[in-house]
Design a protein around this motif. Structure first.
Motif: not given
Lengths: 207, 106
Positions: A20-26, A71-85, A187-191
């Motif tokens: 949740y720390g990347d702020g994407l869910y919020t 486990r939504s594909p949309m969230m994984h799509w966003l996280k794959a570009r922002i969080t996972y790398p 959250q996203l800016v801080r992350y």
């Protein structure tokens, strides 16, 4: 010697915080509330029956479920570009993700209650801010709650708006969306500030 | 020799190694995690992490799958059923060993 149980519990909490720390869910919740609020304020071409609002809400809620579930594909799509790398991929246990869900119920109840309140008494928002402050103090041990700025902002919006407070729940939804947007952006800016991408370039996951 | 001491001799040596214990603890707490996450959490070097994961994979404690999330390549690791059972057994023995002396002192 570290205790195995506390090490495992700590690892679970860290995974949850990262999820949740990347702020994407919020930000996702923000979009949902803004859409719900806007959909209510949009004038329909025909005199609305009660079920016509449901014709707007139900598809939005289904869409929200599809986008915001764990486990939504949309969230994984966003996280794959922002969080996972940046900080890697981790999927917490479902129980970890639902751990603090019950804390959201009182918040939701207060938001709905306040929406009805504004419908009946459009002006006395100062009383509500005081009520929110008191409740916020009592719930302080659970951490900062978004319902305080939500109620305060709604009160200010209703008092300052030239429009009649005929759609109190829409106001509450819009202001809740704005509150979530501010929180999610922070959250996203801080992350992104703590995990810049530059030095991670080219670093995939490998074994 | 007490029962607890004899149990200690039966500790799983594959899990008992500190680096592998870190990896197993993280993976036990989550559904799955990738290589970068494990590296960040454990502080191990790439080479070290790779070799310990390979050892755990050989023991069939860890399942390693190469996949993609969008265009981002992921090496996703998760505990197998056998890995979970072995870790729980390891934790049970360690709990008994560390809580026994505490109870005896109090």
């Amino acid at each position: 010697m570290p205790d195995v149980d506390s090490v495992v519990a700590d690892a679970g909490s860290k995974a949850r915080d990262q999820w949740y720390g990347d702020g994407l869910y919020t930000l996702g919740y923000s979009a949902l509330f803004l859409l719900l609020g806007s959909a209510t304020l949009i004038p329909l071409p025909v005199r609305p029956f009660w079920w016509e609002h449901w014709a707007v809400f139900v598809p939005l809620l289904v869409l929200a479920y599809l986008v915001l579930r764990e486990r939504s594909p949309m969230m994984h799509w966003l996280k794959a570009r922002i969080t996972y790398p940046r900080t890697g991929y981790v999927l917490p246990e479902p129980e970890q993700l639902k751990r603090d869900d019950w804390k959201r119920y009182p918040e939701g109840l207060v938001v709905v209650f306040s929406g009805i309140w504004f419908g009946l008494y459009p002006a006395p928002w100062i009383g509500l801010i005081l009520l929110a402050g008191g409740l916020g103090f009592l719930w302080g041990r659970f951490g900062f709650s978004l319902f305080i700025p939500t109620i305060a902002l709604t009160g200010i919006l209703v008092a300052a708006s030239p429009m009649p407070a005929s759609h109190p729940v829409a106001y509450m939804a819009i202001v809740t969306g704005i509150s979530y947007f501010i929180k999610g952006t922070a959250q996203l800016v801080r992350y992104l500030h703590h995990h810049p991408a530059a030095h991670l370039e080219g670093e995939g996951s490998r074994v | 020799m007490s029962t607890t001491l004899q149990d200690l001799a039966a500790l799983d040596r594959v899990i008992h190694e500190p680096a592998r214990l870190m990896i197993m603890s993280v993976l036990y707490a989550v559904s799955e995690a990738d290589f970068i996450y494990l590296q960040n959490e454990s502080g191990l070097t790439q080479g070290n992490l790779s070799s310990h994961l390979a050892r755990l994979e050989d023991e069939k404690y860890v399942l390693v799958q190469k996949t993609f999330k969008g265009k981002y390549p992921l090496t996703v690791c998760s505990l197998t059923q056998q890995g979970r059972k072995s870790f729980e057994e390891y934790a049970r023995i360690m709990r008994a060993a560390t809580q026994g002396p505490a109870r005896a002192r109090s």
